[in-house]
Design an enzyme around this catalytic site. Structure first.
Site, PDB file in Angstrom:
ATOM      1  N   SER A  21       0.833  -1.198   0.000  1.00  0.00           N
ATOM      2  CA  SER A  21       0.000   0.000   0.000  1.00  0.00           C
ATOM      3  C   SER A  21       0.877   1.261   0.000  1.00  0.00           C
ATOM      4  CB  SER A  21      -0.946  -0.055   1.199  1.00  0.00           C
ATOM      5  OG  SER A  21      -1.950   0.907   1.090  1.00  0.00           O
ATOM      6  N   HIS A  30      -8.306  -4.763  -0.601  1.00  0.00           N
ATOM      7  CA  HIS A  30      -7.082  -4.028  -0.271  1.00  0.00           C
ATOM      8  C   HIS A  30      -6.267  -4.846   0.719  1.00  0.00           C
ATOM      9  CE1 HIS A  30      -4.563  -0.460  -0.207  1.00  0.00           C
ATOM     10  NE2 HIS A  30      -4.452  -0.604   1.096  1.00  0.00           N
ATOM     11  N   ASP A  34     -10.318  -3.564  -5.227  1.00  0.00           N
ATOM     12  CA  ASP A  34      -9.755  -2.823  -4.087  1.00  0.00           C
ATOM     13  C   ASP A  34     -10.584  -1.559  -3.892  1.00  0.00           C
ATOM     14  OD1 ASP A  34      -8.276  -1.123  -2.425  1.00  0.00           O
ATOM     15  OD2 ASP A  34      -6.343  -1.839  -3.187  1.00  0.00           O
TER      16      ASP A  34
END
Length: 429
Positions: free
Chosen positions: A208, A374, A343
């Site tokens: 991320s 995610h 996501d």
């Protein structure tokens, strides 16, 4: 009386019909929300036809095989994301590491955790995974612990950055904390590893926000790519400027996730309010603190607090300068960029960035899964997920394959180009 008698038999049938309609409606909503009709598929890959990429796809089958999420809930990006957010991982292990403290030039103290390998690496080489977690995360998060344990068992040393200010029990030593794209602490950790282990080679991994940091770090400076075998980034958004507009939209509930993440950032900042807003901090004033309390989005926090740590004059400048999109084209080591189509945090429009990069640069593979949410990527039969996720396996599988390629490369290169191709493809079969 007769009239009543004729109505009565139809009433139960009508109620049954209503009940059936209600059940059908609920089932329809469940099927829609859980996305049960969605097919499973292998990741959608964008790459160029090179000897290395052919070898990778042949030797790392996870990239070309179907990713199959748990049947009942795994096709919902929201549930995958929520499960990762709340549970982290199922039965996550407790790897034991050493915490290292590195003094920075501005008085800050970077910390990272070092985990030694639990087995020999299959290549016989000394290899270290340098890992950058997601926003406000650190080595104690479940998804990081699961990934570290899996990597250690495959013969990797692991170094995990704890984002500046993210660990609840560690005080800040200067009025600064981690930001979206500041690479200073990651650079300090990598520098320490290179110095302490002169023989080691590096696999760079970012999750991320960490994906943005590692790609920016590698692209900022050619020297940062020395001794790096490859890089893997999972679920990053590539451009904060372009992501910002999507974060105010309600589709996929992004505005709600924005609120939740802002709330989490707020807690982290407030836990360090003494260091950040104390007398010694010229960058922060009481008005910023007041605005922080009322902020409901990451953008408001970034504008009132985060951009000021590095003296950016506007939110636009902060997002421009701290996004890896301006640096990633300078990365020349093998690069695997992984995203998921469902996501809820990364809007589909941002994925033109990695797709275009993979079309232009032969060192890049862009893998887009249909499901995974995610940082979820759970696998499992029907209901219960397995402890190891597809994400853990694919990163280590890709890294193993790159190490294998590196080990046999001198043998490959010593022959003619065509013979090299044959040898490389033969040895992988």
């Amino acid at each position: 009386k007769n009239a009543l008698y004729t109505v009565a038999p139809e009433m139960p049938a009508m109620f049954d019909g209503m009940k059936l309609a209600a059940v059908a409606t609920i089932l329809y909503i469940i099927v829609r929300c859980l996305n049960l009709k969605s097919p499973t598929a292998p990741p959608d890959l964008t790459y160029q036809d090179t000897a290395l990429n052919r070898f990778l796809l042949k030797s790392c089958p996870l990239l070309t095989k179907e990713y199959i999420p748990p049947l009942l809930w795994g096709k919902s990006g929201h549930l995958q994301t929520a499960l990762y957010g709340k549970l982290g991982r199922v039965s996550s292990p407790h790897p034991t590491g050493l915490r290292k403290y590195l003094p920075m030039q501005d008085g800050a103290t970077a910390t990272f955790d070092l985990f030694e390998p639990l087995a020999d690496h299959q290549s016989g080489a000394d290899i270290t995974m340098v890992i950058c977690p997601g926003i406000g995360n650190h080595s104690e998060k479940h998804y990081i612990r699961t990934f570290v344990d899996h990597s250690q068992r495959q013969g990797y040393r692991c170094a995990v950055l704890n984002h500046l200010g993210a660990l609840p029990n560690i005080e800040l030593t200067s009025p600064r904390m981690f930001t979206y794209g500041c690479t200073w602490e990651f650079a300090a950790m990598v520098g320490y590893i290179k110095k302490m282990y002169p023989q080691t080679q590096l696999i760079v991994v970012g999750f991320s926000l960490g994906g943005n940091i590692v790609c920016k770090f590698l692209g900022e400076n050619r020297a940062n790519q020395e001794r790096v075998l490859c890089c893997v980034s999972v679920c990053q958004g590539y451009s904060a400027l372009r992501a910002q507009e999507t974060f105010l939209q309600w589709d996929q509930c992004r505005r709600f996730y924005n609120f939740l993440m802002a709330d989490n950032m707020k807690k982290i900042i407030l836990s360090h309010r003494g260091s950040l807003f104390g007398g010694g901090s010229p960058k922060m004033v009481d008005a910023d603190l007041r605005r922080l309390y009322t902020a409901t989005s990451l953008m408001q926090i970034d504008d009132n607090i985060m951009r000021k740590f590095h003296g950016y004059s506007s939110l636009k400048e902060y997002y421009e300068k701290e996004s890896c999109v301006h640096y990633i084209h300078n990365v020349n080591v093998p690069l695997l960029l992984v995203n998921s189509a469902d996501d809820p945090l990364v809007h589909g429009s941002l994925l033109t960035i990695p797709r275009t990069l993979a079309e232009k640069k032969e060192n890049v593979i862009f893998a887009l899964t249909l499901h995974g949410g995610h940082l979820g990527f759970f696998e499992g039969a029907v209901l219960f997920p397995q402890p190891l996720t597809w994400m853990d396996k694919v990163i280590v599988g890709y890294a193993n394959t790159i190490c294998q390629w590196e080990k046999q490369k001198p043998a490959c290169q010593s022959q003619g180009a065509h013979a090299a191709e044959t040898k490389c493809s033969d040895s992988s079969s």
